[in-house]
Design an enzyme around this catalytic site. Structure first.
Site, PDB file in Angstrom:
ATOM      1  N   ASN A 273       3.545  18.315  14.702  1.00  0.00           N
ATOM      2  CA  ASN A 273       2.616  17.972  13.623  1.00  0.00           C
ATOM      3  C   ASN A 273       1.373  17.398  14.290  1.00  0.00           C
ATOM      4  OD1 ASN A 273       2.570  15.097  11.393  1.00  0.00           O
ATOM      5  ND2 ASN A 273       1.279  16.876  11.383  1.00  0.00           N
TER       6      ASN A 273
ATOM      7  N   GLU B 281     -12.168  10.842 -10.538  1.00  0.00           N
ATOM      8  CA  GLU B 281     -10.730  10.960 -10.323  1.00  0.00           C
ATOM      9  C   GLU B 281     -10.105  11.931 -11.338  1.00  0.00           C
ATOM     10  OE1 GLU B 281      -8.789  10.424  -8.061  1.00  0.00           O
ATOM     11  OE2 GLU B 281      -6.804  10.261  -8.924  1.00  0.00           O
TER      12      GLU B 281
ATOM     13  N   LYS C  96      -8.167  15.354 -10.359  1.00  0.00           N
ATOM     14  CA  LYS C  96      -6.787  15.650 -10.787  1.00  0.00           C
ATOM     15  C   LYS C  96      -6.734  17.050 -11.390  1.00  0.00           C
ATOM     16  CE  LYS C  96      -5.121  13.373  -9.021  1.00  0.00           C
ATOM     17  NZ  LYS C  96      -5.511  12.390  -8.126  1.00  0.00           N
TER      18      LYS C  96
ATOM     19  N   GLU D 118      -7.399  19.906  -8.654  1.00  0.00           N
ATOM     20  CA  GLU D 118      -6.434  20.097  -7.569  1.00  0.00           C
ATOM     21  C   GLU D 118      -5.093  20.645  -8.041  1.00  0.00           C
ATOM     22  OE1 GLU D 118      -5.617  16.537  -5.275  1.00  0.00           O
ATOM     23  OE2 GLU D 118      -5.350  15.323  -7.060  1.00  0.00           O
TER      24      GLU D 118
HETATM   25  C1  G6P Z   1      -4.843  14.081   0.415  1.00  0.00           C
HETATM   26  C2  G6P Z   1      -3.961  13.836  -0.784  1.00  0.00           C
HETATM   27  C3  G6P Z   1      -4.673  12.924  -1.766  1.00  0.00           C
HETATM   28  C4  G6P Z   1      -5.096  11.634  -1.093  1.00  0.00           C
HETATM   29  C5  G6P Z   1      -5.928  11.900   0.169  1.00  0.00           C
HETATM   30  C6  G6P Z   1      -6.111  10.643   0.984  1.00  0.00           C
HETATM   31  O1  G6P Z   1      -5.942  14.829   0.063  1.00  0.00           O
HETATM   32  O2  G6P Z   1      -3.637  15.061  -1.409  1.00  0.00           O
HETATM   33  O3  G6P Z   1      -3.809  12.627  -2.839  1.00  0.00           O
HETATM   34  O4  G6P Z   1      -5.852  10.874  -1.978  1.00  0.00           O
HETATM   35  O5  G6P Z   1      -5.247  12.840   1.011  1.00  0.00           O
HETATM   36  O6  G6P Z   1      -4.861  10.238   1.448  1.00  0.00           O
HETATM   37  P1  G6P Z   1      -4.441   8.755   1.773  1.00  0.00           P
HETATM   38  O7  G6P Z   1      -2.990   8.865   2.129  1.00  0.00           O
HETATM   39  O8  G6P Z   1      -5.280   8.322   2.936  1.00  0.00           O
HETATM   40  O9  G6P Z   1      -4.674   7.941   0.571  1.00  0.00           O
END
Ligand code: G6P
Length: 611
Positions: A99, A484, A488, A491
């Site tokens: 990863n 936001e 939502k 996405e």
């Molecule tokens: C991705 C996820 C989101 C999240 C963003 C930041 O895009 O799909 O849901 O808000 O990453 O991630 P974090 O874990 O840093 O809040």
């Protein structure tokens, strides 16, 4: 991005790996694969979901008490069977899952090609597998040393699990910038990108740090650095229940997590608010308390939904605590030449605590001498460990890729921080402070009321599920809520949606408005109420469809718009915690009605560990 699992012990590894991959599928679902060591290494991998891999494996040899598994979010090379992990080195000696990104893979690949290596996939991971094998053969060394030498030549990020066909008693794992957790059982070890695949087997875990290498036999674990310095493992107790990572009767994790918000917000403020003593206690901030209270400037860094929470934080810190705030995308901040001073407080917000851009931005801020605080959900995550101090959100594991309960928990923490500073600086009276505490304590119940009227959200979704565009408008603290809400919808339902400050509508988006375009307006009773009412009229004058989120008892807007959703009254500083809920549910029901995979939207991953 990408989930990795591993097992070494006395049990059959395959069911443990598959279950682990299902739990980690939120990290990427372009392909999945496993490798099982049973005298020889059998590798099975398939483009698509973990369920596609299971179908493919049916009837094959799945024996082996040592195994590794991977679920992929593609970076180098399209999603395909051949690009799926695990990858095996040319002569079959090493099989690895990875990863992260090997940034210098192209140079390494060229050198290996000159040495006679050829490659079957387009991945950087296969290059690493061959590099390890090349070192192992040419330097006539053992697997562990070959891995450590190879990693010293690698630029990039990795969570790595490796098995060697010629040393069949061990797994080697390494970490740099991509997370890796080891679970300790009795004569068995579990490895995973996060603790969710481990929790049902053991509650004793070790979180690897950057540059750690673990050499794991079923009854022995040796931890060292890449440079061969032996390390004392820090075994921690996992604070995670199995029911927290299961759907518990809900159709989707996202719906479960939306409905959990009364609980998750309560858990976030539990033990931290004290109305009788006029106190907010955030234990993780004690040793930076004075710096925080006296800060001249706060810089908030985050990505995605966490960035939207940061924008809410900007309103709160400026309004209540009178501190200048800048909110930046971590990815932009790190590649500008940002002005940072030693007096600055930087707050990094991240649900996962693993987002690569946020981590890199933290590094930059630390190097410039700023005090860096973290607001993270995942306990023990990289960001929580890289920051000087911080506050956990306690929302519990968030598995749906679209963030919901993490957002409201982040806003809850930011609210508590702003209130705490405001009171310490005596910018708000004791009465106002205790009033706010009481209001915050009432938020879970008020969210419960919104959730009770769940049917209205699916009714609205039914009407607008075939829309091709949607606009979300808000002013003040409702502007980030609009952003936001739009995020939502886009996405998870793949409907194009934009969030805008309502007043800015006149500078462009108004041209899009027609009788087919739903416009969601957050029009709660606050200081800009009259202005937002005018904005609604402007939309209606152009035959736009308006869905308005209003404060309970508002009968003015009701007469002007197509649909109203009433939310309970609260203090304007807290209203985003309520107004977000309807937007989450409308997006959810639209996505379900459009047949979308709500928990695993296309091309996305929950934890973005590559930049
Ligand atoms: C991705 C996820 C989101 C999240 C963003 C930041 O895009 O799909 O849901 O808000 O990453 O991630 P974090 O874990 O840093 O809040």
């Amino acid at each position: 991005m990408c989930g990795i699992v591993g097992y070494i012990g006395n049990k059959n590894a395959y069911p443990i790996l598959i279950k682990g991959l299902q739990r980690l599928e939120y990290r990427g679902y372009d392909s999945a694969g496993v490798a099982l060591l049973n005298g020889q290494v059998n590798v099975y991998k398939k483009k698509g979901k973990v369920s596609d891999l299971e179908d493919y494996i049916t009837g094959q040899d799945i024996r082996g008490t040592i195994g590794i598994g991977h679920t992929r979010w593609a970076t180098h090379g399209e999603p395909s069977d051949v690009n799926a992990h695990p990858h095996t080195s040319q002569n079959g000696t090493f099989t690895i899952i990875h990863n992260g990104i090997i940034e210098n893979y192209s140079n390494l690949k060229n050198s290996l090609t000159e040495q006679g290596y050829s490659f079957v996939s387009e991945t950087d991971t296969e290059v690493l597998a061959n590099l390890i094998e090349y070192i192992y053969r040419t330097q006539e060394t053992n697997a562990e040393i070959a891995v450590r030498i190879a990693l010293s030549k690698v630029v990039g990020a990795y969570g790595l699990v490796i098995i060697c066909n010629e040393e069949k008693d061990k797994i080697i794992a390494a970490r740099k910038s991509s997370p890796l957790v080891i679970g300790l059982g009795d004569d068995e070890y579990f490895l995973a990108s996060d603790a969710t695949p481990i929790v049902e087997y053991t509650d004793r875990v070790i979180y690897l740090n950057n540059d750690d290498v673990a050499i794991i036999k079923k009854d022995e674990l040796i931890l060292k650095t890449i440079k061969n310095d032996i390390l004392e493992p820090n075994v921690q107790k996992l604070d995670l229940g199995l029911s927290e990572i299961e759907k518990n009767g809900f159709d989707h994790f996202m719906l479960k997590e939306i409905f959990e918000q009364p609980r998750s917000i309560r858990d976030t403020f539990r033990g931290r608010l004290n109305a009788e003593k006029n106190e907010i206690r955030l234990g993780g901030l004690y040793h930076v308390y004075d710096q925080l209270v006296n800060a001249k400037r706060i810089i908030i860094l985050a990505c995605g939904t966490s960035w939207h929470a940061g924008l809410v934080g900007e309103y709160l810190f400026e309004d209540l605590a009178r501190i200048q705030v800048e909110v930046d995308y971590a990815s932009e901040f790190r590649y500008r030449n940002p002005v940072i001073s030693e007096e600055d407080i930087v707050i990094a917000i991240s649900q996962s605590g693993e987002t690569a851009d946020t981590l890199a931005a933290i590094q930059l801020a630390k190097e410039a001498g700023a005090t860096v605080l973290g607001i993270c959900n995942v306990v023990g995550s990289s960001i929580s460990r890289e920051t000087h101090a911080g506050v956990y959100t306690h929302a519990g594991p968030e598995i749906g890729v679209a963030s919901t309960k993490a957002f409201t928990a982040q806003v809850t923490v930011l609210t508590m921080m702003a209130m705490m500073i405001a009171r310490e600086k005596q910018l708000i009276s004791v009465e106002k402070f205790t009033g706010l505490i009481k209001e915050l304590e009432d938020i879970p119940e008020k969210i419960g009321k919104i959730l009770e009227n769940n049917d209205q959200f699916s009714d609205i979704a039914k009407i607008y599920k075939d829309a091709t565009n949607a606009l979300y408008l808000g002013r003040g603290v409702s502007y980030p809520v609009a952003l936001e809400g739009a995020l939502k919808l886009k996405e998870i339902s793949y409907i194009h949606a934009e969030g805008y400050p309502a007043a800015e509508m006149k500078h462009g988006p108004i041209a899009l408005i027609d009788e087919n375009m739903p416009v969601v307006v957050i029009a709660i009773k606050d200081s800009s109420y009259d202005k937002i009412v005018s904005n609604i009229q402007e939309v209606k004058a152009r035959n736009g469809i308006v869905i308005a989120i209003v404060t309970e008892g508002d009968d003015t807007i009701e007469k002007m718009v197509d649909h109203v959703i009433a939310i309970p009254e609260t203090d304007p500083s807290l209203v985003s915690l309520l107004s977000t809920i309807p937007l989450q549910l409308i997006a959810y029901y639209i996505a379900v009605m459009r047949g979308c995979n709500v928990d695993q939207p296309r091309n996305l991953a929950k934890s973005v560990t590559v930049e």
